[in-house]
Design a protein around this motif. Structure first.
Motif, PDB file in Angstrom:
ATOM      1  N   PRO A 526      71.330 -19.242 -29.759  1.00 39.40           N
ATOM      2  CA  PRO A 526      70.855 -18.185 -28.865  1.00 39.40           C
ATOM      3  C   PRO A 526      71.274 -18.346 -27.402  1.00 39.40           C
ATOM      4  CG  PRO A 526      69.043 -19.594 -29.583  1.00 39.40           C
ATOM      5  CD  PRO A 526      70.219 -19.955 -30.416  1.00 39.40           C
ATOM      6  N   PHE A 527      71.575 -19.565 -26.952  1.00 41.12           N
ATOM      7  CA  PHE A 527      71.926 -19.754 -25.543  1.00 41.12           C
ATOM      8  C   PHE A 527      73.429 -19.907 -25.322  1.00 41.12           C
ATOM      9  CE2 PHE A 527      70.512 -23.795 -27.366  1.00 41.12           C
ATOM     10  CZ  PHE A 527      71.616 -24.611 -27.153  1.00 41.12           C
ATOM     11  N   GLU A 541      80.083 -19.328 -22.967  1.00 36.55           N
ATOM     12  CA  GLU A 541      79.196 -19.129 -21.828  1.00 36.55           C
ATOM     13  C   GLU A 541      77.810 -19.619 -22.210  1.00 36.55           C
ATOM     14  OE1 GLU A 541      77.706 -15.733 -18.638  1.00 36.55           O
ATOM     15  OE2 GLU A 541      78.636 -15.103 -20.530  1.00 36.55           O
ATOM     16  N   VAL A 542      77.195 -20.380 -21.338  1.00 37.95           N
ATOM     17  CA  VAL A 542      75.839 -20.887 -21.556  1.00 37.95           C
ATOM     18  C   VAL A 542      74.875 -19.933 -20.862  1.00 37.95           C
ATOM     19  CG1 VAL A 542      74.274 -22.836 -21.283  1.00 37.95           C
ATOM     20  CG2 VAL A 542      76.719 -23.242 -21.633  1.00 37.95           C
ATOM     21  N   ILE A 543      73.938 -19.414 -21.617  1.00 36.62           N
ATOM     22  CA  ILE A 543      73.034 -18.380 -21.108  1.00 36.62           C
ATOM     23  C   ILE A 543      71.614 -18.925 -21.045  1.00 36.62           C
ATOM     24  CG2 ILE A 543      72.112 -16.055 -21.514  1.00 36.62           C
ATOM     25  CD1 ILE A 543      74.727 -15.523 -23.124  1.00 36.62           C
ATOM     26  N   GLY A 544      71.001 -18.830 -19.870  1.00 34.17           N
ATOM     27  CA  GLY A 544      69.623 -19.268 -19.711  1.00 34.17           C
ATOM     28  C   GLY A 544      69.457 -20.768 -19.602  1.00 34.17           C
ATOM     29  N   LYS A 545      70.555 -21.477 -19.543  1.00 28.57           N
ATOM     30  CA  LYS A 545      70.542 -22.926 -19.362  1.00 28.57           C
ATOM     31  C   LYS A 545      71.638 -23.300 -18.372  1.00 28.57           C
ATOM     32  CE  LYS A 545      68.846 -24.469 -23.906  1.00 28.57           C
ATOM     33  NZ  LYS A 545      67.756 -25.333 -23.430  1.00 28.57           N
ATOM     34  N   ASN A 546      71.576 -24.531 -17.908  1.00 29.46           N
ATOM     35  CA  ASN A 546      72.599 -25.063 -17.025  1.00 29.46           C
ATOM     36  C   ASN A 546      73.620 -25.815 -17.874  1.00 29.46           C
ATOM     37  OD1 ASN A 546      73.631 -27.565 -15.381  1.00 29.46           O
ATOM     38  ND2 ASN A 546      73.097 -26.003 -13.867  1.00 29.46           N
ATOM     39  N   GLU A 548      75.911 -27.994 -17.144  1.00 34.42           N
ATOM     40  CA  GLU A 548      76.000 -29.428 -16.853  1.00 34.42           C
ATOM     41  C   GLU A 548      74.859 -30.181 -17.531  1.00 34.42           C
ATOM     42  OE1 GLU A 548      76.486 -32.403 -12.973  1.00 34.42           O
ATOM     43  OE2 GLU A 548      76.008 -30.277 -12.691  1.00 34.42           O
ATOM     44  N   GLU A 549      73.662 -29.617 -17.482  1.00 32.86           N
ATOM     45  CA  GLU A 549      72.509 -30.254 -18.128  1.00 32.86           C
ATOM     46  C   GLU A 549      72.649 -30.233 -19.644  1.00 32.86           C
ATOM     47  OE1 GLU A 549      69.121 -28.214 -16.634  1.00 32.86           O
ATOM     48  OE2 GLU A 549      69.291 -29.054 -14.597  1.00 32.86           O
ATOM     49  N   LEU A 550      73.228 -29.154 -20.187  1.00 31.34           N
ATOM     50  CA  LEU A 550      73.423 -29.069 -21.637  1.00 31.34           C
ATOM     51  C   LEU A 550      74.393 -30.139 -22.112  1.00 31.34           C
ATOM     52  CD1 LEU A 550      73.133 -27.721 -24.397  1.00 31.34           C
ATOM     53  CD2 LEU A 550      74.917 -26.087 -23.704  1.00 31.34           C
ATOM     54  N   VAL A 551      75.521 -30.301 -21.409  1.00 32.72           N
ATOM     55  CA  VAL A 551      76.504 -31.322 -21.785  1.00 32.72           C
ATOM     56  C   VAL A 551      75.897 -32.716 -21.668  1.00 32.72           C
ATOM     57  CG1 VAL A 551      78.666 -32.402 -21.036  1.00 32.72           C
ATOM     58  CG2 VAL A 551      78.534 -29.923 -21.302  1.00 32.72           C
ATOM     59  N   SER A 552      75.103 -32.916 -20.639  1.00 35.21           N
ATOM     60  CA  SER A 552      74.441 -34.211 -20.458  1.00 35.21           C
ATOM     61  C   SER A 552      73.459 -34.479 -21.597  1.00 35.21           C
ATOM     62  CB  SER A 552      73.714 -34.245 -19.115  1.00 35.21           C
ATOM     63  OG  SER A 552      73.054 -35.474 -18.926  1.00 35.21           O
ATOM     64  N   GLU A 553      72.713 -33.461 -22.000  1.00 42.95           N
ATOM     65  CA  GLU A 553      71.746 -33.624 -23.080  1.00 42.95           C
ATOM     66  C   GLU A 553      72.438 -33.923 -24.409  1.00 42.95           C
ATOM     67  OE1 GLU A 553      67.776 -31.358 -24.880  1.00 42.95           O
ATOM     68  OE2 GLU A 553      69.040 -30.364 -23.381  1.00 42.95           O
ATOM     69  N   LEU A 554      73.570 -33.261 -24.659  1.00 43.76           N
ATOM     70  CA  LEU A 554      74.331 -33.537 -25.876  1.00 43.76           C
ATOM     71  C   LEU A 554      74.781 -34.989 -25.925  1.00 43.76           C
ATOM     72  CD1 LEU A 554      76.508 -30.305 -26.160  1.00 43.76           C
ATOM     73  CD2 LEU A 554      74.796 -31.067 -27.809  1.00 43.76           C
ATOM     74  N   ASN A 576      78.305 -20.737 -15.910  1.00 41.74           N
ATOM     75  CA  ASN A 576      77.924 -21.780 -16.864  1.00 41.74           C
ATOM     76  C   ASN A 576      78.779 -21.644 -18.116  1.00 41.74           C
ATOM     77  OD1 ASN A 576      75.541 -23.414 -15.886  1.00 41.74           O
ATOM     78  ND2 ASN A 576      74.772 -21.343 -15.516  1.00 41.74           N
ATOM     79  N   TYR A 577      79.797 -22.476 -18.232  1.00 37.80           N
ATOM     80  CA  TYR A 577      80.678 -22.451 -19.389  1.00 37.80           C
ATOM     81  C   TYR A 577      80.916 -23.875 -19.882  1.00 37.80           C
ATOM     82  CZ  TYR A 577      81.939 -17.534 -18.625  1.00 37.80           C
ATOM     83  OH  TYR A 577      81.909 -16.162 -18.489  1.00 37.80           O
ATOM     84  N   ILE A 578      80.997 -24.021 -21.203  1.00 34.60           N
ATOM     85  CA  ILE A 578      81.404 -25.289 -21.796  1.00 34.60           C
ATOM     86  C   ILE A 578      82.552 -25.013 -22.767  1.00 34.60           C
ATOM     87  CG2 ILE A 578      79.115 -26.328 -21.587  1.00 34.60           C
ATOM     88  CD1 ILE A 578      78.755 -25.880 -24.611  1.00 34.60           C
ATOM     89  N   ARG A 579      83.371 -26.025 -22.977  1.00 35.17           N
ATOM     90  CA  ARG A 579      84.451 -25.919 -23.962  1.00 35.17           C
ATOM     91  C   ARG A 579      84.192 -26.910 -25.082  1.00 35.17           C
ATOM     92  NH1 ARG A 579      89.851 -28.451 -22.270  1.00 35.17           N
ATOM     93  NH2 ARG A 579      88.745 -30.214 -23.186  1.00 35.17           N
ATOM     94  N   LEU A 580      84.290 -26.433 -26.318  1.00 29.32           N
ATOM     95  CA  LEU A 580      84.028 -27.257 -27.495  1.00 29.32           C
ATOM     96  C   LEU A 580      85.279 -27.330 -28.354  1.00 29.32           C
ATOM     97  CD1 LEU A 580      80.523 -25.787 -28.413  1.00 29.32           C
ATOM     98  CD2 LEU A 580      80.983 -27.948 -27.233  1.00 29.32           C
ATOM     99  N   ALA A 581      85.747 -28.527 -28.632  1.00 32.77           N
ATOM    100  CA  ALA A 581      86.885 -28.708 -29.519  1.00 32.77           C
ATOM    101  C   ALA A 581      86.495 -28.357 -30.946  1.00 32.77           C
ATOM    102  CB  ALA A 581      87.383 -30.150 -29.455  1.00 32.77           C
ATOM    103  N   VAL A 582      87.462 -27.882 -31.701  1.00 34.29           N
ATOM    104  CA  VAL A 582      87.257 -27.637 -33.135  1.00 34.29           C
ATOM    105  C   VAL A 582      87.615 -28.923 -33.865  1.00 34.29           C
ATOM    106  CG1 VAL A 582      87.943 -26.286 -35.138  1.00 34.29           C
ATOM    107  CG2 VAL A 582      87.813 -25.206 -32.876  1.00 34.29           C
TER     108      VAL A 582
END
Length: 598
Positions: A526-527, A541-546, A548-554, A576-582
């Motif tokens: 959802p985010f 795009e990260v929605i409703g979250k930060n 940087e904090e999401l990557v740190s939490e992962l 707020n964007y993250i990139r995820l490798a496949v």
């Protein structure tokens, strides 16, 4: 119960870290190794600590004093620590050993408290903590039977790499009963020391004991608990990462730029490689020739170019091989003196290396652009740097459109530099390459760069190519790089890759299928708002979250590395964007499960 800790050694391999102190006084995150151990052990019903001291003994005894958390510390002095190994230190403590049940552990260890908890609570009286053998491990390994009896201590000279799946590494933490020490270990210790001298290791005595039929020594295999033995500066560096706080972990890992095989718990969704190639047969062929490749010089640059030209169906004079694409980008940047246009956000190696670059920021939320956008950018400059598919957006310019661009750039007399490191992962991407003699001959102002490391899943070999029908440029770049910039493993890759092209093509199709499935799963988070991609990564795009904090939490909670793009050049402020490798199906599912848990 008592604890015996040999701590007399000099720790020479730690260099300046042990110049003025003994090894157990080295700090990991501002806490000495010896303090960590004593703090963990003092939580239990320990009667005393027996520490064998030698090198800088006065500093250690002054540092610790005569007790720790109210538990007595007894010191045993080894005054010939520079001429003996740890068997002598244990021999000096033998009178203490026979007085009580004992935990014996090395002073250069860092470990999780759960290891001691499991050891003390283990039902068996004589137990060695062991861990499945990993390539980073050094020292004594053992073999177990189905009852967790230690049936063999394997010496270095008897180590067989074909059996590594069966080996366990001793963690150098043991629990011994008083009876075992009194009736078995100490008598054998005395006899062994008398026969073979003091320059041996106490594990050798255990090896002799396993030859008896009594089977007195059991193994306690770890179940993922962390530990590390610190013998040298690399060990210290690795331990800093493994035992970092949650807040430190991501920063320390990010600063390494790779080498994550040292940390088996890490799942790397940051660096971009091919999870479906090379296959086992290809790796087997590389292994079969490894001894020869390790011992022999590679060919020079001209032979490397010949092999690469065969792989990419171009003329030898049109291509140059690099130690990764990064080496070629750097060399090319010194040969191009015109103004180049580059869309942002993108792979930042180009903007960092090329000095005369016009940066064009893309403003739509998907960071997408078309050939018309490329032409408009080209009208402002003398040439364009095009990453296709782009990184991190995965934006892709199709082959027919690229051909149109080549003709347009030729008519306008502008340079077109295309990095197609990820093109093979696009739909019909293998047929979309510009790396062929016919395509290169369409225009001498076309320059094509490809990272083989990324597309073919061999980043450890470090391979890339640069091609152009401007053979004068190619010749100049060849002169800029060392004649032996590629090692023999890289050369052998070019030599055999033709046999595996169909397997590689199939692997690329697997990535396309996996990317599509991964994209659909990310849509259910959802985010996250995933953006359609033609590469082996997906920008979200990260929605409703930060982000940087999401990557740190992962990283902190799940040991997952992901790329935070929020501070990357070209993204809007507060984006707020993250990139995820496949990666493969299992790894991708693990990430999805972790995102759902968050």
């Amino acid at each position: 119960m008592q604890v015996v800790i040999p701590a007399a050694g000099m720790g020479n391999r730690l260099g300046n870290h042990t110049k003025d102190k003994t090894k157990c006084m080295v700090k990991v995150h501002d806490i000495t190794l010896i303090e960590r151990s004593l703090e963990i052990l003092s939580k239990y019903d320990i009667k005393r600590f027996v520490i064998v001291v030698g090198y800088h003994k006065d500093k250690l005894t002054e540092f610790l004093g005569d007790n720790y958390n109210g538990i007595e510390i007894v010191y045993v002095e080894n005054n010939i620590y520079d001429k003996t190994n740890n068997i002598y230190s244990i021999y000096l403590a033998k009178d203490y050993l026979v007085e009580d049940d004992t935990i014996l552990l090395e002073s250069d260890l860092i470990y999780e408290p759960q290891i001691i908890e499991n050891l003390i609570s283990n039902q068996y009286p004589n137990v060695a903590v062991v861990d499945k053998y990993q390539p980073w491990m050094d020292g004594t390994v053992v073999e177990l039977d189905n009852s967790f009896d230690i049936v063999n201590f394997v010496s270095k000279k008897d180590f067989n790499f074909a059996k590594t799946d069966e080996y366990y590494k001793t963690v150098n933490i043991y629990k011994f009963s008083q009876e075992f020490l009194k009736k078995t270990y100490v008598p054998f210790l005395e006899a062994y020391s008398s026969a073979l001298g003091d320059n041996e290791y106490y594990e050798q005595v255990l090896r002799i004991i396993t030859l008896l039929e009594t089977q007195e020594l059991k193994a306690l295999p770890l179940q993922g608990e962390k530990w590390y033995e610190i013998d040298d500066i690399q060990d210290l560096d690795n331990a800093e990462v493994i035992f970092s706080s949650k807040e430190q972990k991501l920063k320390l890992l990010s600063q390494r730029f790779g080498g994550y095989w040292r940390y088996e718990d890490i799942k790397d969704f940051c660096y971009l490689v091919n999870p479906y190639f090379p296959n086992d047969t290809f790796v087997g062929e590389m292994k079969h020739s490894f001894d020869t490749l390790l011992r022999e010089y590679p060919s020079g640059a001209n032979v490397q170019a010949l092999l690469a030209s065969k792989m990419f169906n171009c003329d030898q004079s049109q291509i140059v091989v690099g130690n990764g694409a990064a080496e070629l980008i750097d060399a090319l940047s010194t040969e191009i003196d015109c103004k180049l246009g580059l869309f942002l956000p993108t792979f930042e190696e180009y903007s960092a290396r090329f000095k005369n670059v016009h940066l064009e920021k893309i403003t739509n939320k998907n960071y997408s652009y078309t050939i018309e956008d490329i032409k408009r950018l080209a009208e402002k400059v003398d040439g364009v740097l095009l990453i296709n598919p782009d990184n991190p957006s995965g934006n892709f310019i199709k082959y027919d459109d690229l051909l149109e661009l080549i003709h347009w750039f030729k008519k306008e007399n502008k340079k077109l530099i295309v990095d197609e490191s990820f093109v093979d992962f696009a739909v019909n991407g293998i047929e979309s390459t510009l790396l062929s003699e016919d395509t290169l001959n369409l225009y001498s102002g076309l320059i094509v760069i490809k990272s083989i490391s990324k597309s073919y899943g061999v980043p450890g070999i470090r391979l890339g190519v640069l091609a152009s029908s401007n053979t004068t440029l190619i010749s100049r770049i060849k002169k800029k790089i060392p004649v032996w910039n590629i090692n023999s493993l890289g050369e052998f890759f070019f030599q055999i890759i033709g046999k595996y092209q169909k397997v590689y093509n199939s692997g690329c199709k697997s990535i396309i299928n996996e990317r599509n499935a991964f994209y659909q799963q990310l849509e259910q988070v959802p985010f996250l708002r995933p953006i359609e991609s033609q590469a082996n990564y997906i920008l979200c795009e990260v929605i409703g979250k930060n982000s940087e904090e999401l990557v740190s939490e992962l990283c902190q909670k799940f040991s997952i590395l992901a790329k935070d793009c929020s501070k990357k050049q070209g993204f809007e402020d507060n984006s707020n964007y993250i990139r995820l490798a496949v990666r493969n199906s299992a790894d991708n599912q693990y990430l999805i499960d972790c995102l759902k848990e968050i």
